[in-house]
Write an enzyme that holds these catalytic residues in place. Sequence first.
Site, PDB file in Angstrom:
ATOM      1  N   VAL A  20      -2.261 -51.755  -0.744  1.00 36.78           N
ATOM      2  CA  VAL A  20      -1.420 -52.870  -0.298  1.00 36.78           C
ATOM      3  C   VAL A  20      -0.853 -53.630  -1.507  1.00 36.78           C
ATOM      4  CG1 VAL A  20      -1.329 -54.998   1.069  1.00 36.78           C
ATOM      5  CG2 VAL A  20      -2.762 -53.093   1.834  1.00 36.78           C
ATOM      6  N   ARG A  51      -9.429 -54.619 -11.421  1.00 38.01           N
ATOM      7  CA  ARG A  51     -10.817 -54.519 -11.871  1.00 38.01           C
ATOM      8  C   ARG A  51     -10.889 -53.973 -13.302  1.00 38.01           C
ATOM      9  NH1 ARG A  51     -14.918 -52.617  -7.415  1.00 38.01           N
ATOM     10  NH2 ARG A  51     -13.395 -50.958  -7.259  1.00 38.01           N
ATOM     11  N   ARG A  52     -10.024 -52.979 -13.577  1.00 38.76           N
ATOM     12  CA  ARG A  52     -10.022 -52.364 -14.911  1.00 38.76           C
ATOM     13  C   ARG A  52      -8.594 -52.185 -15.400  1.00 38.76           C
ATOM     14  NH1 ARG A  52     -14.614 -50.189 -12.987  1.00 38.76           N
ATOM     15  NH2 ARG A  52     -13.518 -48.826 -11.538  1.00 38.76           N
ATOM     16  N   ILE A 141       2.645 -55.530  12.307  1.00 33.99           N
ATOM     17  CA  ILE A 141       3.072 -56.108  13.592  1.00 33.99           C
ATOM     18  C   ILE A 141       2.957 -57.626  13.558  1.00 33.99           C
ATOM     19  CG2 ILE A 141       2.732 -56.115  16.097  1.00 33.99           C
ATOM     20  CD1 ILE A 141       1.247 -53.450  15.795  1.00 33.99           C
ATOM     21  N   GLU A 195     -10.810 -43.087   5.699  1.00 34.94           N
ATOM     22  CA  GLU A 195     -11.354 -43.153   4.344  1.00 34.94           C
ATOM     23  C   GLU A 195     -12.503 -42.170   4.197  1.00 34.94           C
ATOM     24  OE1 GLU A 195     -12.016 -47.054   2.887  1.00 34.94           O
ATOM     25  OE2 GLU A 195     -10.341 -47.855   4.034  1.00 34.94           O
ATOM     26  N   ASP A 206     -14.222 -52.648  11.888  1.00 29.70           N
ATOM     27  CA  ASP A 206     -12.873 -53.129  11.545  1.00 29.70           C
ATOM     28  C   ASP A 206     -12.204 -53.755  12.779  1.00 29.70           C
ATOM     29  OD1 ASP A 206     -10.345 -52.829   9.645  1.00 29.70           O
ATOM     30  OD2 ASP A 206      -9.735 -52.050  11.587  1.00 29.70           O
ATOM     31  N   LYS A 210     -11.103 -57.793  13.690  1.00 29.59           N
ATOM     32  CA  LYS A 210      -9.759 -58.137  14.176  1.00 29.59           C
ATOM     33  C   LYS A 210      -9.847 -58.839  15.536  1.00 29.59           C
ATOM     34  CE  LYS A 210      -7.592 -54.344  11.613  1.00 29.59           C
ATOM     35  NZ  LYS A 210      -7.316 -52.904  11.626  1.00 29.59           N
TER      36      LYS A 210
HETATM   37  N1  LIG Z   1      -4.577 -50.287   3.586  1.00 34.01           N
HETATM   38  C1  LIG Z   1      -4.133 -50.772   4.735  1.00 34.01           C
HETATM   39  O1  LIG Z   1      -3.417 -50.082   5.469  1.00 34.01           O
HETATM   40  C2  LIG Z   1      -4.473 -52.163   5.149  1.00 34.01           C
HETATM   41  C3  LIG Z   1      -3.909 -52.688   6.324  1.00 34.01           C
HETATM   42  C4  LIG Z   1      -4.193 -54.005   6.699  1.00 34.01           C
HETATM   43  C5  LIG Z   1      -5.044 -54.762   5.918  1.00 34.01           C
HETATM   44  N2  LIG Z   1      -5.593 -54.218   4.791  1.00 34.01           N
HETATM   45  C6  LIG Z   1      -6.469 -55.072   3.998  1.00 34.01           C
HETATM   46  O2  LIG Z   1      -5.876 -55.272   2.723  1.00 34.01           O
HETATM   47  C7  LIG Z   1      -6.889 -55.416   1.730  1.00 34.01           C
HETATM   48  C8  LIG Z   1      -6.638 -54.382   0.630  1.00 34.01           C
HETATM   49  O3  LIG Z   1      -6.683 -53.092   1.174  1.00 34.01           O
HETATM   50  P1  LIG Z   1      -6.213 -51.805   0.344  1.00 34.01           P
HETATM   51  O4  LIG Z   1      -6.056 -50.726   1.338  1.00 34.01           O
HETATM   52  O5  LIG Z   1      -5.087 -52.138  -0.548  1.00 34.01           O
HETATM   53  O6  LIG Z   1      -7.524 -51.538  -0.504  1.00 34.01           O
HETATM   54  P2  LIG Z   1      -7.633 -50.725  -1.851  1.00 34.01           P
HETATM   55  O7  LIG Z   1      -9.052 -50.339  -2.006  1.00 34.01           O
HETATM   56  O8  LIG Z   1      -6.580 -49.697  -1.960  1.00 34.01           O
HETATM   57  O9  LIG Z   1      -7.276 -51.860  -2.919  1.00 34.01           O
HETATM   58  C9  LIG Z   1      -8.137 -52.891  -3.311  1.00 34.01           C
HETATM   59  C10 LIG Z   1      -8.020 -53.007  -4.825  1.00 34.01           C
HETATM   60  O10 LIG Z   1      -8.729 -54.150  -5.269  1.00 34.01           O
HETATM   61  C11 LIG Z   1      -9.339 -53.824  -6.492  1.00 34.01           C
HETATM   62  N3  LIG Z   1     -10.427 -54.749  -6.794  1.00 34.01           N
HETATM   63  C12 LIG Z   1     -11.706 -54.723  -6.372  1.00 34.01           C
HETATM   64  N4  LIG Z   1     -12.390 -55.757  -6.892  1.00 34.01           N
HETATM   65  C13 LIG Z   1     -11.511 -56.452  -7.636  1.00 34.01           C
HETATM   66  C14 LIG Z   1     -11.614 -57.625  -8.431  1.00 34.01           C
HETATM   67  N5  LIG Z   1     -12.783 -58.268  -8.555  1.00 34.01           N
HETATM   68  N6  LIG Z   1     -10.521 -58.057  -9.083  1.00 34.01           N
HETATM   69  C15 LIG Z   1      -9.360 -57.411  -8.968  1.00 34.01           C
HETATM   70  N7  LIG Z   1      -9.185 -56.284  -8.235  1.00 34.01           N
HETATM   71  C16 LIG Z   1     -10.265 -55.823  -7.594  1.00 34.01           C
HETATM   72  C17 LIG Z   1      -9.796 -52.402  -6.311  1.00 34.01           C
HETATM   73  O11 LIG Z   1     -10.018 -51.782  -7.563  1.00 34.01           O
HETATM   74  C18 LIG Z   1      -8.622 -51.799  -5.555  1.00 34.01           C
HETATM   75  O12 LIG Z   1      -7.654 -51.279  -6.426  1.00 34.01           O
HETATM   76  C19 LIG Z   1      -8.214 -55.265   2.469  1.00 34.01           C
HETATM   77  O13 LIG Z   1      -8.680 -56.543   2.831  1.00 34.01           O
HETATM   78  C20 LIG Z   1      -7.826 -54.472   3.710  1.00 34.01           C
HETATM   79  O14 LIG Z   1      -8.698 -54.682   4.786  1.00 34.01           O
HETATM   80  C21 LIG Z   1      -5.322 -52.953   4.395  1.00 34.01           C
HETATM   81  N1  LIG Z   2      -8.624 -48.997   8.484  1.00 29.76           N
HETATM   82  C1  LIG Z   2      -7.669 -49.777   9.215  1.00 29.76           C
HETATM   83  C2  LIG Z   2      -6.584 -50.238   8.271  1.00 29.76           C
HETATM   84  C3  LIG Z   2      -5.746 -51.312   8.821  1.00 29.76           C
HETATM   85  O1  LIG Z   2      -6.437 -52.496   8.989  1.00 29.76           O
HETATM   86  C4  LIG Z   2      -7.098 -48.938  10.362  1.00 29.76           C
HETATM   87  O2  LIG Z   2      -7.370 -47.730  10.434  1.00 29.76           O
HETATM   88  O3  LIG Z   2      -6.407 -49.469  11.203  1.00 29.76           O
HETATM   89 NA    NA Z   3      -0.021 -58.347  11.769  1.00 28.95          NA
END
Ligand SMILES: NC(=O)c1ccc[n+]([C@@H]2O[C@H](COP(=O)([O-])OP(=O)(O)OC[C@H]3O[C@@H](n4cnc5c(N)ncnc54)[C@H](O)[C@@H]3O)[C@@H](O)[C@H]2O)c1
Ligand SMILES: N[C@@H](CCO)C(=O)O
Ligand code: NA
Length: 444
Positions: A20, A51-52, A141, A195, A206, A210
């Site tokens: 995201v 993180r890195r 949405i 995942e 999850d 929600k």
């Molecule tokens: N991926 C989706 O489709 C989706 C949809 C809706 C909501 N979300 C929400 O969005 C958020 C992010 O999801 P994502 O899919 O991008 O996850 P992701 O794992 O791809 O990204 C999270 C990132 O945060 C980094 N991170 C972890 N600890 C950290 C720290 N202390 N400082 C800085 N960076 C750090 C990780 O290294 C990773 O790159 C979550 O809360 C997830 O529930 C994701």
């Molecule tokens: N893991 C979640 C990502 C979106 O929140 C899903 O499958 O809908």
């Molecule tokens: Na929404």
Amino acid sequence: MEDSDKQTPIRVALLGCGVVGSAVARLLTEQADEFAARIGAPIELVGIAVRRLGRDRSAASVDPELFTTDADELVTRADVVVEVIGGIEPARTLILRAFEHGAGVVTANKALLAESGPELYAAAESAGVDLYYEASVAGAIPLLRPLRESLAGDDVRKVLGIVNGTTNYVLDKMHTTGAGFGEAVEQAQALGYAEADPTADVEGFDAAAKAAILASLAFHSRVSGNDVYREGITEVTAADVQAAESMGCVVKLLAICERVEATPEHPTGISVRVHPAMIPTTHPLAGVREAFNAVFVEARSAGELMFYGRGAGGDPTASAVLGDVVAVARHRVLGGRGPGESAYADLPTLDMGDARTRYFISLDVADEPGVLAAVATEFARHHVSIETVRQQQLTGDEHDTEERAELVIVTHAAADSALGATVEALGALPQVREVSSVMRVEGE
Ligand SMILES: NC(=O)c1ccc[n+]([C@@H]2O[C@H](COP(=O)([O-])OP(=O)(O)OC[C@H]3O[C@@H](n4cnc5c(N)ncnc54)[C@H](O)[C@@H]3O)[C@@H](O)[C@H]2O)c1
Ligand SMILES: N[C@@H](CCO)C(=O)O
Ligand code: NA
């Protein structure tokens, strides 16, 4: 030069640069001019906490100088903090720190909101800043803004939906290919939907987070993830899927939030639950395929509303995040704030046993006189009314000495506790060889 360019820039800090975060960074940069015009001031991305350092982050399409590992420091020099790290800590502490320094916050973090929503709202309130989280439920949405704002003049009665894309994909594959649960999960993983550790999705955590967020907004009450009754899809078998099809239904993992009026057994309250359910193929939610999400909202004056679209993925989720960034940034420019917590109704969350549900029950029985009567007696004893019964002969294997039949029963709505007790009693009847499938039924 546009007026917006003369304004002091709105400083945005991004925490996290994963699926995201990288989409947010790229789209924010690509659409900088449009955002400046919409907000009335330019946006300046002041940093991205990772993180890195040193990883390939070309997907974010930003100046590499923006990356930092010091998230604590970054949040102190922003007007808007976007949290897309996920999980509880350090996301929670960073958001609280952002509020302390006067920044508004946009987050996609359903797990954190379902656990600590009231604490975050209170901190935003005392800092006089915004907390927005449209991306946390049903991704792209627009759903939380309609509940918080558009429907603020109505009385929401029920929210029913598919809010987890991974499990919808898995169940859809089980229907279209006849695959079992494990095989369908493998397919979902190969395509990047599920995942490597799909526990949060397939066990319903999850969707439960929600559901808690949706119920809190819909019913102006506090509901946490722990208040939500939760059953995932790991126990759904290919036989359940076939049974649903033979009933003209599909199996979906549903999040259900409804207001339940008082009875002698319980006060007026909210039933919030996540579980697999059969719904008729004619129901609009049955047509929600693959990893899509859809949510039905029923309100007193509006009637039925349906929201449909992509619940996950980098760009779709970033769309919701960026809509929130624009809203918070506009408030910085024009003054004012978005809605805070609305929990005045303070309705209790009811036990699952008090929810009114309908059951589908399939029984493998001995085909002999009195079986139907014995089965019907158990339903009557638990005050559960039967809607339909169907019986068909079963062809046993060569070792079968007795005649067998399958009894398929669909009930009227009853207290879930009464339905559960009925199933248990049926399983103990000597004439019942096996309770072969049990599932709740939703939708008319
Ligand atoms: N991926 C989706 O489709 C989706 C949809 C809706 C909501 N979300 C929400 O969005 C958020 C992010 O999801 P994502 O899919 O991008 O996850 P992701 O794992 O791809 O990204 C999270 C990132 O945060 C980094 N991170 C972890 N600890 C950290 C720290 N202390 N400082 C800085 N960076 C750090 C990780 O290294 C990773 O790159 C979550 O809360 C997830 O529930 C994701
Ligand atoms: N893991 C979640 C990502 C979106 O929140 C899903 O499958 O809908
Ligand atoms: Na929404």
